[in-house]
Design an enzyme around this catalytic site. Sequence first.
Site, PDB file in Angstrom:
ATOM      1  N   ASP A  70       3.790   2.423  -4.202  1.00  0.00           N
ATOM      2  CA  ASP A  70       2.900   3.271  -5.003  1.00  0.00           C
ATOM      3  C   ASP A  70       2.700   2.550  -6.329  1.00  0.00           C
ATOM      4  O   ASP A  70       3.652   2.406  -7.112  1.00  0.00           O
ATOM      5  CB  ASP A  70       3.556   4.648  -5.206  1.00  0.00           C
ATOM      6  CG  ASP A  70       2.690   5.588  -6.044  1.00  0.00           C
ATOM      7  OD1 ASP A  70       1.746   5.106  -6.724  1.00  0.00           O
ATOM      8  OD2 ASP A  70       2.966   6.800  -6.034  1.00  0.00           O
ATOM      9  N   ASP A 128       0.862  -1.191   0.000  1.00  0.00           N
ATOM     10  CA  ASP A 128       0.000   0.000   0.000  1.00  0.00           C
ATOM     11  C   ASP A 128       0.891   1.232   0.000  1.00  0.00           C
ATOM     12  O   ASP A 128       2.014   1.204   0.510  1.00  0.00           O
ATOM     13  CB  ASP A 128      -0.914   0.009   1.240  1.00  0.00           C
ATOM     14  CG  ASP A 128      -2.164   0.869   1.039  1.00  0.00           C
ATOM     15  OD1 ASP A 128      -3.271   0.291   0.943  1.00  0.00           O
ATOM     16  OD2 ASP A 128      -2.033   2.110   0.970  1.00  0.00           O
ATOM     17  N   LYS A 138     -11.690   2.329 -15.133  1.00  0.00           N
ATOM     18  CA  LYS A 138     -12.141   0.975 -14.781  1.00  0.00           C
ATOM     19  C   LYS A 138     -12.508   0.179 -16.047  1.00  0.00           C
ATOM     20  O   LYS A 138     -12.283  -1.021 -16.108  1.00  0.00           O
ATOM     21  CB  LYS A 138     -13.320   1.048 -13.807  1.00  0.00           C
ATOM     22  CG  LYS A 138     -12.910   1.595 -12.430  1.00  0.00           C
ATOM     23  CD  LYS A 138     -11.871   0.697 -11.768  1.00  0.00           C
ATOM     24  CE  LYS A 138     -11.517   1.140 -10.368  1.00  0.00           C
ATOM     25  NZ  LYS A 138     -10.607   0.215  -9.677  1.00  0.00           N
ATOM     26  N   TYR A 182     -13.134   8.337 -13.836  1.00  0.00           N
ATOM     27  CA  TYR A 182     -12.974   7.139 -12.985  1.00  0.00           C
ATOM     28  C   TYR A 182     -13.492   5.903 -13.731  1.00  0.00           C
ATOM     29  O   TYR A 182     -12.828   4.867 -13.819  1.00  0.00           O
ATOM     30  CB  TYR A 182     -13.729   7.334 -11.669  1.00  0.00           C
ATOM     31  CG  TYR A 182     -13.762   6.091 -10.798  1.00  0.00           C
ATOM     32  CD1 TYR A 182     -12.653   5.731 -10.036  1.00  0.00           C
ATOM     33  CD2 TYR A 182     -14.892   5.273 -10.756  1.00  0.00           C
ATOM     34  CE1 TYR A 182     -12.679   4.587  -9.252  1.00  0.00           C
ATOM     35  CE2 TYR A 182     -14.920   4.128  -9.975  1.00  0.00           C
ATOM     36  CZ  TYR A 182     -13.817   3.794  -9.221  1.00  0.00           C
ATOM     37  OH  TYR A 182     -13.831   2.656  -8.459  1.00  0.00           O
TER      38      TYR A 182
HETATM   39  N1  LIG Z   1     -15.808   1.910  -2.518  1.00  0.00           N
HETATM   40  C1  LIG Z   1     -16.525   1.799  -3.625  1.00  0.00           C
HETATM   41  O1  LIG Z   1     -17.695   2.226  -3.693  1.00  0.00           O
HETATM   42  C2  LIG Z   1     -15.930   1.092  -4.826  1.00  0.00           C
HETATM   43  C3  LIG Z   1     -16.798   0.670  -5.843  1.00  0.00           C
HETATM   44  C4  LIG Z   1     -16.279   0.006  -6.935  1.00  0.00           C
HETATM   45  C5  LIG Z   1     -14.920  -0.252  -7.022  1.00  0.00           C
HETATM   46  N2  LIG Z   1     -14.084   0.174  -6.030  1.00  0.00           N
HETATM   47  C6  LIG Z   1     -12.653  -0.148  -6.176  1.00  0.00           C
HETATM   48  O2  LIG Z   1     -12.268  -0.975  -5.087  1.00  0.00           O
HETATM   49  C7  LIG Z   1     -10.842  -0.839  -4.894  1.00  0.00           C
HETATM   50  C8  LIG Z   1     -10.565  -0.720  -3.406  1.00  0.00           C
HETATM   51  O3  LIG Z   1     -11.223   0.430  -2.912  1.00  0.00           O
HETATM   52  P1  LIG Z   1     -11.793   0.518  -1.432  1.00  0.00           P
HETATM   53  O4  LIG Z   1     -13.233   0.811  -1.536  1.00  0.00           O
HETATM   54  O5  LIG Z   1     -11.318  -0.633  -0.628  1.00  0.00           O
HETATM   55  O6  LIG Z   1     -11.093   1.890  -0.991  1.00  0.00           O
HETATM   56  P2  LIG Z   1     -10.090   2.263   0.200  1.00  0.00           P
HETATM   57  O7  LIG Z   1      -9.837   3.713   0.021  1.00  0.00           O
HETATM   58  O8  LIG Z   1     -10.634   1.771   1.500  1.00  0.00           O
HETATM   59  O9  LIG Z   1      -8.771   1.435  -0.128  1.00  0.00           O
HETATM   60  C9  LIG Z   1      -7.896   1.795  -1.172  1.00  0.00           C
HETATM   61  C10 LIG Z   1      -6.459   1.544  -0.720  1.00  0.00           C
HETATM   62  O10 LIG Z   1      -5.603   1.831  -1.826  1.00  0.00           O
HETATM   63  C11 LIG Z   1      -4.484   2.558  -1.342  1.00  0.00           C
HETATM   64  N3  LIG Z   1      -3.890   3.347  -2.425  1.00  0.00           N
HETATM   65  C12 LIG Z   1      -4.361   4.525  -2.940  1.00  0.00           C
HETATM   66  N4  LIG Z   1      -3.502   4.950  -3.889  1.00  0.00           N
HETATM   67  C13 LIG Z   1      -2.501   4.034  -3.958  1.00  0.00           C
HETATM   68  C14 LIG Z   1      -1.317   3.926  -4.742  1.00  0.00           C
HETATM   69  N5  LIG Z   1      -0.982   4.866  -5.647  1.00  0.00           N
HETATM   70  N6  LIG Z   1      -0.520   2.851  -4.553  1.00  0.00           N
HETATM   71  C15 LIG Z   1      -0.835   1.910  -3.626  1.00  0.00           C
HETATM   72  N7  LIG Z   1      -1.913   1.966  -2.852  1.00  0.00           N
HETATM   73  C16 LIG Z   1      -2.740   3.017  -3.037  1.00  0.00           C
HETATM   74  C17 LIG Z   1      -5.035   3.413  -0.211  1.00  0.00           C
HETATM   75  O11 LIG Z   1      -3.988   3.835   0.672  1.00  0.00           O
HETATM   76  C18 LIG Z   1      -6.022   2.459   0.441  1.00  0.00           C
HETATM   77  O12 LIG Z   1      -5.402   1.682   1.456  1.00  0.00           O
HETATM   78  C19 LIG Z   1     -10.414   0.360  -5.731  1.00  0.00           C
HETATM   79  O13 LIG Z   1      -9.791  -0.095  -6.918  1.00  0.00           O
HETATM   80  C20 LIG Z   1     -11.722   1.049  -6.085  1.00  0.00           C
HETATM   81  O14 LIG Z   1     -11.645   1.745  -7.311  1.00  0.00           O
HETATM   82  C21 LIG Z   1     -14.565   0.822  -4.928  1.00  0.00           C
END
Ligand SMILES: NC(=O)c1ccc[n+]([C@@H]2O[C@H](COP(=O)([O-])OP(=O)(O)OC[C@H]3O[C@@H](n4cnc5c(N)ncnc54)[C@H](O)[C@@H]3O)[C@@H](O)[C@H]2O)c1
Length: 271
Positions: free
Chosen positions: A74, A36, A173, A169
């Site tokens: 990252d 992360d 995706k 966004y």
């Molecule tokens: N939450 C929603 O509604 C939703 C819906 C559809 C898809 N998603 C996708 O689910 C995935 C996880 O999201 P989540 O909801 O668990 O969000 P979250 O914010 O809880 O977790 C995302 C994690 O990614 C890390 N991160 C951000 N930028 C980064 C980088 N450049 N390098 C490494 N780590 C990085 C953050 O520190 C965090 O720990 C994402 O790909 C998001 O697009 C989320």
Amino acid sequence: MLLDGKVAVVTGAGSGVGRASALRFAAEGARVVCADISLDGAEETVREIEKLERPDGPGGPSGAAARAVAVRCDVSVEADVAGALEHAAERFGTLDIVFNNAGVPTPRLGAKLEDHSVEDFDRLVAVNLRGVFLGSKHAVLRFKRQGGGGVILNTGSVAGIVAWGGSVYGATKGGVHQLTRAVAIEGAPFGIRANAICPAGMPYTGFMTAGGMGSDEETTAALARQTGANHPLGRPITAEDCAEAAVFLVSDRAANITGVLLPVDGGYLAR
Ligand SMILES: NC(=O)c1ccc[n+]([C@@H]2O[C@H](COP(=O)([O-])OP(=O)(O)OC[C@H]3O[C@@H](n4cnc5c(N)ncnc54)[C@H](O)[C@@H]3O)[C@@H](O)[C@H]2O)c1
């Protein structure tokens, strides 16, 4: 034990879907590199994994061997991604699974296409699409070097299938989905599988806060009601829902499943 003896890298493992999946993978016997951009977040996930009951009991053969390590990574930086995968192989002897999950949301809640700056666009593409490209590229390189195949799982979104959650966004995706299919076809002759999960609204992860929503109880509850109402099954999606789909797709139970974009959406796309 669905993942006994497997070694996995999970990106975005410091929160939400990544943390829940890292925990679930470890509970199924995998050793996990929690990667992360937030090292604190990844380290907290490792602490939670180490608290899980050991499958073979406290005195079992796995003894005191670590089941998880945290690395700062990252995903938009090639050296970081290559390093995280290298770390898994060095620390645990091999690499079987790469879950490219890290992602960032639309920078300002409700931002329309014309509200995005070039910097907003570049950041979304760099993390959400380049990150998956880099994770897939280095997974394929390693899996081919090792022989014996491997598994790639990506986190897409319903926003990559229908217009929801932001135009740029959603475009990143959609790119993730197409990359997943292409890698599935290219990787198939080498025993490499590639799939994606496509979640709908998850109000309880850190994502909404990252997208400019408050994380207080009232805001989260309102958002949960709103996202739940959008899903035919009537409740929001949780990180654990995604982790269940993830553990199946990376396990040998899905040995003949590749190129699939699996909605985890409470029926949202079926309407
Ligand atoms: N939450 C929603 O509604 C939703 C819906 C559809 C898809 N998603 C996708 O689910 C995935 C996880 O999201 P989540 O909801 O668990 O969000 P979250 O914010 O809880 O977790 C995302 C994690 O990614 C890390 N991160 C951000 N930028 C980064 C980088 N450049 N390098 C490494 N780590 C990085 C953050 O520190 C965090 O720990 C994402 O790909 C998001 O697009 C989320």
